[in-house]
Design a protein around this motif. Sequence first.
Motif, PDB file in Angstrom:
ATOM      1  N   LYS A  51      -6.963   7.722  12.709  1.00 41.32           N
ATOM      2  CA  LYS A  51      -7.499   7.328  11.407  1.00 41.32           C
ATOM      3  C   LYS A  51      -6.823   8.057  10.243  1.00 41.32           C
ATOM      4  N   LEU A  52      -5.493   8.047  10.255  1.00 39.81           N
ATOM      5  CA  LEU A  52      -4.731   8.666   9.179  1.00 39.81           C
ATOM      6  C   LEU A  52      -4.341   7.622   8.145  1.00 39.81           C
ATOM      7  N   ARG A  53      -4.108   8.084   6.920  1.00 34.48           N
ATOM      8  CA  ARG A  53      -3.544   7.212   5.883  1.00 34.48           C
ATOM      9  C   ARG A  53      -2.060   7.066   6.231  1.00 34.48           C
ATOM     10  N   LEU A  54      -1.730   5.967   6.846  1.00 33.94           N
ATOM     11  CA  LEU A  54      -0.422   5.788   7.474  1.00 33.94           C
ATOM     12  C   LEU A  54       0.760   5.927   6.509  1.00 33.94           C
ATOM     13  N   PRO A  55       0.789   5.246   5.350  1.00 34.77           N
ATOM     14  CA  PRO A  55       1.965   5.392   4.479  1.00 34.77           C
ATOM     15  C   PRO A  55       2.179   6.840   4.017  1.00 34.77           C
ATOM     16  N   ASP A  56       1.098   7.523   3.678  1.00 32.73           N
ATOM     17  CA  ASP A  56       1.211   8.914   3.238  1.00 32.73           C
ATOM     18  C   ASP A  56       1.695   9.813   4.373  1.00 32.73           C
ATOM     19  N   TYR A  57       1.180   9.580   5.563  1.00 30.04           N
ATOM     20  CA  TYR A  57       1.579  10.383   6.721  1.00 30.04           C
ATOM     21  C   TYR A  57       3.053  10.172   7.062  1.00 30.04           C
ATOM     22  N   ILE A  58       3.513   8.936   7.069  1.00 29.33           N
ATOM     23  CA  ILE A  58       4.915   8.656   7.402  1.00 29.33           C
ATOM     24  C   ILE A  58       5.841   9.265   6.353  1.00 29.33           C
ATOM     25  N   GLU A  59       5.467   9.158   5.090  1.00 29.77           N
ATOM     26  CA  GLU A  59       6.273   9.771   4.018  1.00 29.77           C
ATOM     27  C   GLU A  59       6.374  11.285   4.218  1.00 29.77           C
ATOM     28  N   TYR A  60       5.248  11.917   4.501  1.00 31.36           N
ATOM     29  CA  TYR A  60       5.218  13.361   4.769  1.00 31.36           C
ATOM     30  C   TYR A  60       6.076  13.697   5.985  1.00 31.36           C
ATOM     31  N   LEU A  61       5.941  12.929   7.024  1.00 34.15           N
ATOM     32  CA  LEU A  61       6.673  13.169   8.260  1.00 34.15           C
ATOM     33  C   LEU A  61       8.181  13.118   8.029  1.00 34.15           C
ATOM     34  N   LEU A  62       8.644  12.110   7.326  1.00 32.35           N
ATOM     35  CA  LEU A  62      10.078  11.989   7.059  1.00 32.35           C
ATOM     36  C   LEU A  62      10.591  13.136   6.194  1.00 32.35           C
ATOM     37  N   ALA A  63       9.805  13.537   5.196  1.00 30.07           N
ATOM     38  CA  ALA A  63      10.200  14.651   4.333  1.00 30.07           C
ATOM     39  C   ALA A  63      10.278  15.957   5.129  1.00 30.07           C
ATOM     40  N   GLU A  64       9.309  16.178   6.009  1.00 30.14           N
ATOM     41  CA  GLU A  64       9.307  17.402   6.809  1.00 30.14           C
ATOM     42  C   GLU A  64      10.446  17.422   7.823  1.00 30.14           C
TER      43      GLU A  64
END
Length: 91
Positions: free
Chosen positions: A46-59
């Motif tokens: 139950k994550l906010r998917l677009p925000d999580y993917i953006e964070y993941l790519l940046a990290e």
Amino acid sequence: MSNNLAEQAIRPFTLGRKNWVTTSSTHGAEASAVLYSLIETAKANKLRLPDYIEYLLAELVNHADDTKRDFLVDLLPWSDKVQEQFRLPQK
């Protein structure tokens, strides 16, 4: 007993089947499998998917030169840090 959740989770795979016929390498197929697994796991958590993917790519870019992969544990959808930042609000 119902398997609706499982069927809904594999729906993207069945819809994309015709597109994957053109995957010409095992590396491409493995990358697709990893990405789909990560996205479906994020949805299940139950994550906010677009925000999580953006964070993941940046990290991941920040760790491009790392030889150790232990930082990945903190980036997975069930980690406490990710849950605090990207969990959808409870209804």
